[in-house]
Design a protein around this motif. Structure first.
Motif, PDB file in Angstrom:
ATOM      1  N   LYS A 242     -52.652  42.126 -62.497  1.00 56.24           N
ATOM      2  CA  LYS A 242     -53.643  41.059 -62.598  1.00 56.24           C
ATOM      3  C   LYS A 242     -53.685  40.238 -61.315  1.00 56.24           C
ATOM      4  N   ASP A 243     -54.844  39.625 -61.073  1.00 51.70           N
ATOM      5  CA  ASP A 243     -55.010  38.807 -59.884  1.00 51.70           C
ATOM      6  C   ASP A 243     -54.596  37.370 -60.157  1.00 51.70           C
TER       7      ASP A 243
ATOM      8  N   ASP B 276     -56.232  34.861 -60.912  1.00 52.89           N
ATOM      9  CA  ASP B 276     -56.989  34.214 -61.979  1.00 52.89           C
ATOM     10  C   ASP B 276     -56.764  34.865 -63.339  1.00 52.89           C
ATOM     11  N   GLY B 277     -55.758  35.749 -63.393  1.00 51.60           N
ATOM     12  CA  GLY B 277     -55.416  36.379 -64.661  1.00 51.60           C
ATOM     13  C   GLY B 277     -56.338  37.513 -65.057  1.00 51.60           C
ATOM     14  N   THR B 278     -57.161  37.982 -64.144  1.00 55.92           N
ATOM     15  CA  THR B 278     -58.092  39.078 -64.426  1.00 55.92           C
ATOM     16  C   THR B 278     -57.450  40.401 -64.041  1.00 55.92           C
ATOM     17  N   THR B 279     -57.610  41.401 -64.894  1.00 52.00           N
ATOM     18  CA  THR B 279     -57.079  42.724 -64.588  1.00 52.00           C
ATOM     19  C   THR B 279     -57.763  43.285 -63.349  1.00 52.00           C
TER      20      THR B 279
ATOM     21  N   ASP C 233     -59.246  45.881 -60.831  1.00 52.95           N
ATOM     22  CA  ASP C 233     -59.816  47.228 -60.791  1.00 52.95           C
ATOM     23  C   ASP C 233     -59.430  47.845 -59.451  1.00 52.95           C
TER      24      ASP C 233
ATOM     25  N   ARG D 235     -63.691  38.274 -55.818  1.00 54.54           N
ATOM     26  CA  ARG D 235     -62.778  39.316 -56.312  1.00 54.54           C
ATOM     27  C   ARG D 235     -61.669  39.585 -55.295  1.00 54.54           C
TER      28      ARG D 235
ATOM     29  N   SER E 256     -59.129  36.575 -55.016  1.00 51.67           N
ATOM     30  CA  SER E 256     -58.247  36.453 -56.178  1.00 51.67           C
ATOM     31  C   SER E 256     -57.105  37.461 -56.112  1.00 51.67           C
TER      32      SER E 256
ATOM     33  N   ARG F   7     -57.427  27.441 -61.036  1.00 51.53           N
ATOM     34  CA  ARG F   7     -56.156  28.096 -60.712  1.00 51.53           C
ATOM     35  C   ARG F   7     -55.023  27.072 -60.678  1.00 51.53           C
TER      36      ARG F   7
END
Length: 493
Positions: A23-24, A26-29, A31, A68, A71, A195
């Motif tokens: 995850k980055d 910001d808590g996003t998985t 890609d 993207r 992050s 963040r």
């Protein structure tokens, strides 16, 4: 010819990063296939046709890509430094992503400028929270104030248009079709604020857990009745009645045995190492305790004639450039601050870019690892070296680099750094610190050039340490720090 093959080669490190960093920031998985698809060497920005909607759509796409990328970059340091099993062998991929992101940021600024030229919007650079962002507003017929970015050519706008009229109301001038602005506003501040709130919540949760452990006496068998809460002992204080609280920067304080050091200062086109460029590096050496090495040149000409080299030796000043797209826009703020006009620093004018010059990076890294390096607010230099100097992150993680910071020296040990309404933690700028320590005349100011700032910093540090030793304070207190001190890392299990 610039060798950019390392940028594509960096993608070979993706499996290592994917295994340790799903995850980055910001808590996003993440890609990782999307990362692998990026053309890091030739640009990740959208190049539009010169039509209103195309410019709008390209800017929207570039903002999305930058969000993207940044992050991911923002999470890399934490993932790399906490990779105690060394699954990630290299920091090459974050450097490659930052390289591409700088060019993407140039593309964004070019699109913003192009939109201004075509009267699609007016841009104002505004400080909001943790960042200065580009705010787009409807074009009103008056030229935007954009001093922080550079010199814009708005010669195509109508000279008689009143400041209160919108483009549509100006019947004497033909303007292009208007475009929506809501979906192309810079979201940097909102992202950074969110963040920071997540980090704050995580710290609160950790402190609550530590407090609960202490109350249960589970934090240390040698602390009957409950261990002290985290934070350590209080600092000695730098003035009567003023005792600064322990701070994370205290890890960068020198010890009582510090001697040979290299002072360094960098000048950049902005404050973000993932968006901006290093344009000036100055460094020199000085011994804090032992005599100046014999055989070193006796004099060195600083820009300021009233600077005396004194105990300094090995002085060096390095100048670097920016891409043509960055030079074309200029940077009035940096020109005023440093005297460096990036419009004359284009790579097309013969200036090498620091992030495209491996030999310069290798030479600097060799110097940074030879002895402790000193900077004022050293986390700034450290963050730039992480994303610009090949091998720096790896050397730092392996414990081969020691960093000393004169900012906490000023904050913790300088009696003149007392809190005021204007400076709640005391005035700890390099300018103020150097003047209090007799390294800079009160009639002059910090120059904001790498070598000159490195010099006054080291002179101030040497004066300060000598005074502290004579008074039995700072590192020479009973609880003072032995050895060289400074911040360094080593392998942990």
């Amino acid at each position: 010819m610039i060798d950019r093959t390392w940028l594509d080669a960096a993608k070979g490190d993706i499996p290592q990063w994917a295994a340790s960093m799903p995850k980055d920031a910001d808590g996003t998985t993440i890609d990782w296939d999307w990362v692998r698809s990026l053309d890091l060497a030739h640009g990740v920005g959208a190049i539009p046709e010169s039509t209103p909607q195309s410019i709008h759509d390209a800017l929207k796409a570039d903002y999305a890509t930058r969000e993207r990328l940044e992050s991911i970059i923002a999470q890399c340091n934490s993932a790399f430094m906490t990779d105690f099993d060394r699954l990630i062998g290299s920091y090459r991929l974050p450097r490659a992503l930052a390289y591409a992101n700088r060019r993407l940021n140039d593309n964004i600024n070019t699109l913003l400028h192009l939109g201004e030229q075509q009267h699609l919007w007016a841009v104002s650079r505004e400080r909001r929270g943790r960042a200065t962002i580009a705010v787009l507003k409807p074009y009103s017929g008056s030229g935007p104030s954009n001093d922080d970015q550079g010199m814009l050519d708005l010669s195509g706008e109508a000279g008689d248009a009143s400041a209160g009229n919108t483009a549509a109301e100006n019947s004497d001038v033909k303007f292009p079709t208007t475009v929506a602005l809501d979906d192309i506003q810079d979201r940097t501040t909102a992202i950074l604020d969110a963040r920071a709130e997540r980090r704050k919540a995580q710290r609160f949760q950790k402190r609550a857990g530590d407090a609960a452990m202490a109350r249960a006496n589970l934090s240390g068998a040698t602390s009957p009745g409950g261990a002290a809460l985290p934070g350590g002992t209080a600092a000695s204080g730098n003035a009567a009645g003023h005792h600064p609280k322990p701070d994370w920067r205290d890890a960068y304080l020198p010890g009582r045995d510090v001697d040979a050091v290299m002072g360094i200062d960098i000048e950049t086109t902005g404050i973000d190492p993932a968006r901006d460029y290093i344009i000036d590096v100055g460094f020199e050496f000085m011994n804090m305790a032992s005599p100046r090495p014999a055989g070193e040149p006796e004099t060195y000409a600083y820009e300021q004639g009233y600077y005396a080299a004194g105990d300094a030796y090995g002085q060096s000043r390095l100048a670097f450039g920016v891409p043509p797209e960055n030079a074309a826009l200029g940077n009035a703020l940096i020109a005023r601050l440093t005297g460096i006009d990036v419009r004359g620093r284009s790579s097309e004018a013969g200036y090498r870019l620091f992030d495209e010059w491996p030999q310069a990076q290798a030479g600097l890294l060799a110097r940074l690892t030879q002895q402790p390096y000193v900077a004022h607010n050293a986390t700034f230099e450290h963050s730039w070296f992480m994303l610009n100097v090949a091998g720096y992150a790896e050397s730092y993680r392996a414990g081969h680099i020691t960093i000393i910071d004169t900012l906490p020296m000023s904050r913790q040990w300088d009696p003149g750094a007392v809190p005021t309404n204007e400076h709640p933690y005391g005035d700890n700028t390099l300018d103020a610190y150097a003047k209090r320590q007799g390294a800079l005349d009160s009639a002059h100011n910090e120059r904001h050039l790498g070598l000159e700032d490195s010099h006054i910093m080291l002179v101030a540090m040497k004066h300060h340490l000598a005074a502290l030793k004579a008074q039995g304070k700072g590192p020479w207190e009973p609880a003072g720090r032995a050895g060289v001190g400074g911040k360094s890392c080593g392998r942990k299990r």
